[in-house]
Design a protein around this motif. Structure first.
Motif, mmCIF file in Angstrom:
data_model
loop_
_atom_site.group_PDB
_atom_site.id
_atom_site.type_symbol
_atom_site.label_atom_id
_atom_site.label_comp_id
_atom_site.label_asym_id
_atom_site.label_seq_id
_atom_site.Cartn_x
_atom_site.Cartn_y
_atom_site.Cartn_z
ATOM 1 N N ILE A 706 0.843 -1.285 -0.010
ATOM 2 C CA ILE A 706 -0.062 -0.032 0.022
ATOM 3 C C ILE A 706 1.038 1.316 0.051
ATOM 4 N N PHE A 707 0.804 2.178 -0.862
ATOM 5 C CA PHE A 707 1.302 3.323 -1.088
ATOM 6 C C PHE A 707 0.355 4.580 -0.677
ATOM 7 N N LYS A 708 0.779 5.717 -0.734
ATOM 8 C CA LYS A 708 -0.379 6.796 -0.453
ATOM 9 C C LYS A 708 -1.273 6.920 -1.508
ATOM 10 N N GLU A 709 -0.713 6.905 -2.609
ATOM 11 C CA GLU A 709 -1.701 6.991 -3.882
ATOM 12 C C GLU A 709 -1.854 5.733 -4.789
ATOM 13 N N HIS A 710 -1.128 4.633 -4.392
ATOM 14 C CA HIS A 710 -0.868 3.507 -5.206
ATOM 15 C C HIS A 710 -1.138 2.230 -4.692
ATOM 16 N N ILE A 711 -1.415 1.209 -5.119
ATOM 17 C CA ILE A 711 -1.542 -0.181 -4.493
ATOM 18 C C ILE A 711 -0.639 -1.143 -5.597
ATOM 19 N N ASP A 739 -16.698 -0.574 -9.970
ATOM 20 C CA ASP A 739 -16.379 0.386 -9.070
ATOM 21 C C ASP A 739 -15.975 0.166 -7.825
ATOM 22 N N CYS A 740 -14.381 -0.350 -8.208
ATOM 23 C CA CYS A 740 -13.678 -0.739 -6.990
ATOM 24 C C CYS A 740 -12.648 0.488 -6.512
ATOM 25 N N GLY A 741 -12.650 1.392 -7.086
ATOM 26 C CA GLY A 741 -11.831 2.590 -6.655
ATOM 27 C C GLY A 741 -10.490 2.370 -6.998
ATOM 28 N N LEU A 742 -10.045 1.510 -8.069
ATOM 29 C CA LEU A 742 -8.576 1.249 -8.399
ATOM 30 C C LEU A 742 -8.495 1.416 -10.029
ATOM 31 N N ARG A 768 -5.001 4.474 -6.664
ATOM 32 C CA ARG A 768 -6.132 4.682 -5.907
ATOM 33 C C ARG A 768 -6.839 6.094 -6.382
ATOM 34 N N ASP A 769 -7.986 5.594 -6.939
ATOM 35 C CA ASP A 769 -8.876 6.939 -7.355
ATOM 36 C C ASP A 769 -9.111 7.806 -6.270
ATOM 37 N N SER A 770 -9.513 7.558 -4.966
ATOM 38 C CA SER A 770 -9.748 8.498 -3.906
ATOM 39 C C SER A 770 -8.734 8.027 -2.690
ATOM 40 N N PRO A 771 -7.430 8.610 -2.596
ATOM 41 C CA PRO A 771 -6.219 8.034 -1.724
ATOM 42 C C PRO A 771 -6.868 8.207 -0.257
ATOM 43 N N GLU A 772 -7.885 9.094 0.060
ATOM 44 C CA GLU A 772 -8.199 9.318 1.419
ATOM 45 C C GLU A 772 -9.249 8.091 1.866
ATOM 46 N N GLU A 773 -9.904 7.265 0.884
ATOM 47 C CA GLU A 773 -10.348 6.114 1.062
ATOM 48 C C GLU A 773 -9.660 4.927 0.942
ATOM 49 N N TYR A 774 -10.307 3.673 1.716
ATOM 50 C CA TYR A 774 -9.685 2.492 1.706
ATOM 51 C C TYR A 774 -10.407 1.529 0.796
ATOM 52 N N ALA A 775 -10.066 1.367 -0.351
ATOM 53 C CA ALA A 775 -10.562 0.554 -1.408
ATOM 54 C C ALA A 775 -10.463 -0.931 -1.146
ATOM 55 N N THR A 776 -11.680 -1.518 -1.229
ATOM 56 C CA THR A 776 -11.410 -3.137 -0.872
ATOM 57 C C THR A 776 -12.054 -3.695 -2.285
ATOM 58 N N ALA A 777 -11.628 -4.937 -2.587
ATOM 59 C CA ALA A 777 -11.755 -5.384 -3.932
ATOM 60 C C ALA A 777 -11.425 -6.884 -3.906
ATOM 61 N N SER A 778 -12.116 -7.628 -4.940
ATOM 62 C CA SER A 778 -11.543 -8.941 -5.180
ATOM 63 C C SER A 778 -11.348 -9.088 -6.689
ATOM 64 N N PHE A 779 -10.301 -9.710 -6.970
ATOM 65 C CA PHE A 779 -9.658 -9.809 -8.325
ATOM 66 C C PHE A 779 -9.733 -11.326 -8.799
ATOM 67 N N SER A 780 -9.962 -11.587 -9.990
ATOM 68 C CA SER A 780 -9.650 -12.624 -10.706
ATOM 69 C C SER A 780 -8.354 -12.578 -11.411
ATOM 70 N N CYS A 781 -7.381 -13.634 -11.229
ATOM 71 C CA CYS A 781 -6.117 -13.715 -11.727
ATOM 72 C C CYS A 781 -5.785 -14.725 -12.675
ATOM 73 N N VAL A 888 -4.259 2.384 11.530
ATOM 74 C CA VAL A 888 -4.514 2.494 10.108
ATOM 75 C C VAL A 888 -3.548 3.067 9.201
ATOM 76 N N SER A 889 -3.090 2.458 8.221
ATOM 77 C CA SER A 889 -2.106 2.950 7.211
ATOM 78 C C SER A 889 -2.333 4.195 6.490
ATOM 79 N N GLY A 890 -1.570 4.924 6.065
ATOM 80 C CA GLY A 890 -2.137 6.121 5.107
ATOM 81 C C GLY A 890 -2.491 7.500 6.101
ATOM 82 N N GLY A 891 -2.247 7.327 7.145
ATOM 83 C CA GLY A 891 -2.736 8.577 7.957
ATOM 84 C C GLY A 891 -3.774 8.325 8.535
#
Length: 932
Positions: A706-711, A739-742, A768-781, A888-891
């Motif tokens: 987790i980065f400030k503006e990226h994952i 709409d996962c925020g990424l 991260r589309d909104s760095p102040e929010e904590y995006a959660t998602a499930s990805f098929s790989c 909680v990371s990211g401030g």
């Protein structure tokens, strides 16, 4: 009589001095001229070679030139035909080859003795010596000799060739792999009679009666040792091919029942059982079939095989009481065996099983009782520890009395085993704490090493922690122990405990004398710990007169010769007049994690923009002082952490701490140019998620950064197929919600991935589309790659390949595990401090939970927070409270959770989750982690 003893002692001293001179390296090098004498004296040369090998075995080293001179001096002895001398020559060559130069020059002389028409007694020794001196490029040239030797009818020659092939495998894998047919033939071969001969009356040299025939069969059975060595080589060749190993076990084990096993050697069967156990652990589909084979081997005619099968079953994961009945019955028979080794093995295994299945082992209690007085004290020790784990409360006093009788007769290693058993017994039968504490305090005064005394102190500390009734008495025993304690670490630990628990006792003044004695009598390290302990008594006391007395004692420490002691005394005297300082430096039991703080400082110094602002330490996790002491004592593993692998190494270094792992990940990411503008890593998941089954040809794990503006998703990809190379390996990630925020940025592929270069890393970056929010998602790989076969003659991949893909398990970006960092704190004080901050409360129904303990474990795993109390939920209650702390990371700041749970049988657990934090987003994140 006295004069005789004196003269005898003097003679022994003379012999010792003569022996030291006789085996002196300089003397031996000077005497090596006997190798050049003509004629050669076999007796002198054998004696000198024996002394050379002896020096090498005891750790002596020869310089390169010295070893080379001795090596080539030894080779001159090939001219002599004395068989005993030739054997000594080969032994010397093997040991000197590691440090001598140009050893390959003697290859031709050794290969003369490898010829089929040479003396039988020379061939095994020559094969072993050639294995030590041969160059990897020369292995192919001697391949026909090794193939012939492996299938030789003489078991000594075949075993020497098989063991040498085992050692050559890491140097010339491709060549040794071609010997698999010969190794298989050696496994299937019948016992050779070349050493015995055959006659109408039985074996040569034995009469026709039954006892002599049995002796002959016993000798003949040793020739089956070839099967043991051949099986080891076969497994080494096929270890990367799980299907081939499974097929080999089925063939050699005799099918499901094991009734027609090819293997006749007990050691070979034991090794096959271990291979089968490994397959059973890795492949759940094989469990039933292999378990049937193990049960058959419980009835084998060899005690060794019986025990190995019983041990493997007892150590199986998830083994049930019904499955344990047969192996425990076998072990119970061993308890009455006249062989001490069988009794020792059985009691040791039963002691281990008793930790998890005491009721199953209780059936052996009568037999174990008879072993308490066994003359072998190792057997008696394990018998008593097993009885302690399986017995009832009424038998505790009798067992404690028996243990006391022979504690002085056993080694520290077994004393530790007994103390650990009593340590668990204390928690099982708290009503018997008086007798157990009396025993522990008694052995604490006995002679013993550090490990033994530490085990006793650990047991007493556990009693203080979990059995409140014995706290006063236990602290008194520890106070008496440090009066004569010779171990600084234990003294410091006990002084810290006295500082924590002493002020809470009804009469804290009785401990002061023992603590201040350490200031007067001990070394600087112990004195500094004693000063800290005294300060805690003063700060935590409401009695002004008592505080003044402590101040007088600390004032005396201002004149100490050690600066650490003086500085501590001055600091703590200041805290007596400044309560805020006392809260921070004495009452607060948390410290910064040094690894996390170091990583934060490095990122702060390297970032020119961040350097303009003060360093923010609020995001640095804290740990308890006890945990900090453990981390300081453990060896650093920063240099040993790489990309996580799936191999199992029995002698691997201790696992790295969480913060060490995060620091290594941060260093890896900093080395990637594409992430240079991302800033410091805010958090990294420390437990890689497994996206493939452990037995598949491609193995992939996922780590999230987790980065400030990226994952950034890090995929560790391993290729287990030695004859296949994967090129242009990428991981395609598709979010299951639009709409996962990424938003995906790029994929960093692996250009080439072979079995030798595994594992390698594929990176997938998201914004991260909104760095102040904590995006959660499930990805098929989906893993895509170009597969190319490897040319066995050149070892290079073929030019043409084909595109392929491999479906992976879903990757989850979760609310708790990926954004929350565990952090230690004083829960009560911090909970009160956050009273006016952000809060959130919600109730959840955990219907799937069968106990409060299971609910606690699940909540800690989901939230990834530090458990500060209530992790052990007693079975006797239906109401329980669990306290958790994290950052909680990211401030997001600190966040605390109080989990109040009620349990109703058949309805599961009802959870009331009350969260307090510095920001509302952090509180909502905790609720989302449980609710999701």
């Amino acid at each position: 009589m006295a004069s005789f003893a004196l003269s005898f002692q003097s003679k022994r001293d003379d012999e010792s001095g003569l022996s030291a001179f006789y085996n002196n390296k300089t003397t031996i090098i000077q005497e090596a001229r006997v190798f050049n004498e003509s004629p050669i004296s076999p007796r002198k040369c054998r004696a000198l070679l024996t002394r050379i090998v002896y020096l090498l075995y005891v750790g002596e080293t020869f310089g390169t030139q010295e070893a080379t001179d001795l090596f080539f001096g030894t080779t001159k002895l090939f001219q002599h035909k004395d068989s005993a001398l030739r054997q000594a020559v080969y032994l010397g060559i093997k040991e000197l080859a590691a440090s001598a130069e140009d050893v390959i020059m003697v290859t031709s002389s050794i290969m003369k003795d490898m010829q089929p028409n040479s003396e039988v007694i020379y061939r095994p020794n020559s094969i072993r010596a050639l294995c030590r001196i041969i160059d990897p490029s020369m292995v192919q040239g001697v391949e026909r000799f090794f193939k012939a030797a492996i299938v030789d009818r003489n078991p000594a020659i075949a075993s020497a060739a098989l063991v040498s092939a085992y050692h050559l495998f890491p140097l010339a894998k491709d060549v040794v792999k071609r010997w698999v047919n010969e190794a298989q033939e050696a496994v299937n071969a019948k016992a050779s009679t070349s050493f015995f001969g055959a006659s109408s009356g039985g074996y040569l040299g034995f009469g026709g009666n039954a006892s002599n025939q049995q002796a002959a069969q016993t000798i003949q059975s040793t020739s089956y040792i070839v099967q043991y060595h051949a099986l080891g080589l076969l497994y080494l060749i096929r270890q990367q091919d799980r299907m081939a190993i499974t097929k080999m076990i089925q063939q050699l084990g005799g099918g499901k029942s094991g009734s027609s096993s090819v293997l006749k050697n007990p050691m070979a069967l034991c090794m096959l059982i271990r291979y089968a156990a490994k397959i059973m652990e890795e492949d759940p589909n094989m469990q039933r079939q292999i378990f049937e084979m193990l049960e058959f081997w419980l009835r084998h005619k060899s005690d060794m095989v019986n025990y190995e099968a019983a041990r493997i079953i007892c150590e199986m994961r998830g083994v049930t009481a019904a499955q344990l009945s047969k192996p425990i019955a076998v072990l119970q028979l061993f308890l009455s065996s006249p062989k001490p080794v069988l009794k020792f093995a059985a009691t040791r295994t039963l002691a281990s099983v008793a930790l998890t299945h005491p009721a199953s082992v209780a059936a052996c209690n009568v037999d174990l009782e008879s072993l308490i007085a066994d003359p072998n004290r190792s057997v008696a020790t394990y018998a008593i520890t097993t009885l302690l784990k399986t017995g009832n409360e009424a038998s505790v006093d009798r067992l404690m009395k028996t243990i006391t009788g022979f504690m002085s007769e056993i080694s520290d290693e077994f004393k530790v085993i007994i103390v650990d058993a009593i340590r668990s017994l204390c928690l099982k039968f708290p009503n018997k704490h008086a007798s157990m504490l009396g025993f522990l305090s008694g052995v604490l005064r006995d002679e013993g090493g550090y490990d033994f005394k530490r085990a006793v102190v650990d047991a007493i500390i556990d009693m203080i922690k979990f059995i409140g009734e014995c706290k006063e008495q236990a602290l008194s025993h520890l106070c008496e122990f440090i009066e004569d304690c010779e171990f600084t670490k234990l003294s410091v630990r006990i002084l810290h405990l006295l500082g924590m628990e002493g002020p809470k006792s009804p009469q804290p003044t009785k401990f002061i004398r023992f603590i201040y004695n350490r200031v007067v009598l001990e070394n600087a390290t112990v004195r500094a710990a004693a000063v800290s302990s005294l300060a805690k008594f003063g700060v935590n006391s409401a009695d002004e007169k008592f505080r003044a007395s402590i101040g007088v004692l600390l004032n005396r420490c201002l004149d100490d010769v050690d600066d650490e002691v003086r500085d501590r005394a001055a600091l703590f005297l200041k805290t007596f007049t400044a309560q805020p300082l006392a809260e921070v430096y004495i009452k607060d039991d948390s410290v910064f994690s040094l690894a996390a703080l170091e990583s934060k400082l490095v990122a702060y110094v390297k970032d020119p923009e961040a350097a303009a602002e003060p360093l923010d330490v609020s995001a640095v996790p804290k740990i308890s002082r006890a945990q900090a002491a453990q981390d300081a004592a453990r060896p650093s593993t920063l240099d040993t952490i790489g990309v996580p692998t799936t191999s199992k190494v029995s002698d691997a270094p201790p696992p790295p701490s969480i913060e060490e792992t995060r620091s290594v990940y941060a260093a890896q990411l900093a080395a990637v140019e594409n992430f240079a503008d991302y800033g410091p890593v805010v958090n990294s998941s420390t437990s890689p998620a497994q996206l493939t089954e452990s037995e598949t040809e491609y193995q992939v794990t996922c780590v999230k950064h987790i980065f400030k503006e990226h994952i950034v998703f890090q995929f560790n990809v391993s290729n287990t197929l030695p004859d296949t190379v994967l090129e242009n390996v990428v991981i395609i990630m598709s979010p299951q919600s639009e709409d996962c925020g990424l938003t995906e940025d790029f994929i960093l592929d692996v250009p080439s991935l072979s079995a030798a270069s595994s594992p390698s890393i594929v990176y997938v970056s998201f914004t991260r589309d909104s760095p102040e929010e904590y995006a959660t998602a499930s990805f098929s790989c989906l893993m895509k790659f170009v597969s190319k076969e490897v040319d066995p003659s050149t070892g290079e991949p073929e030019e043409e390949g084909y595109e392929d893909e491999y479906q992976l398990e879903d990757a989850e970006l979760s609310a708790g595990g990926d954004y929350i960092i565990p952090s230690y704190t004083t829960f009560g004080a911090e909970w009160d401090r956050l009273r006016g901050g952000a809060t959130a409360t919600e109730t959840f129904a955990l219907s799937a939970m069968e106990s409060l303990k299971a609910a606690c474990d699940s909540i800690i795993e989901v939230l990834n927070m530090e458990a500060l109390g209530g992790t052990e939920a007693p079975q006797s209650t239906s109401v329980h409270t669990l306290n958790l702390s994290g950052i909680v990371s990211g401030g997001g700041g600190k966040v605390l959770a109080r989990c109040r749970m009620t349990f109703a049988k058949g309805q599961g657990v009802t959870l009331e989750l009350n969260v307090r934090g510095e920001k509302q987003e952090a509180c909502n994140l905790v609720l989302a982690a449980v609710g999701g």
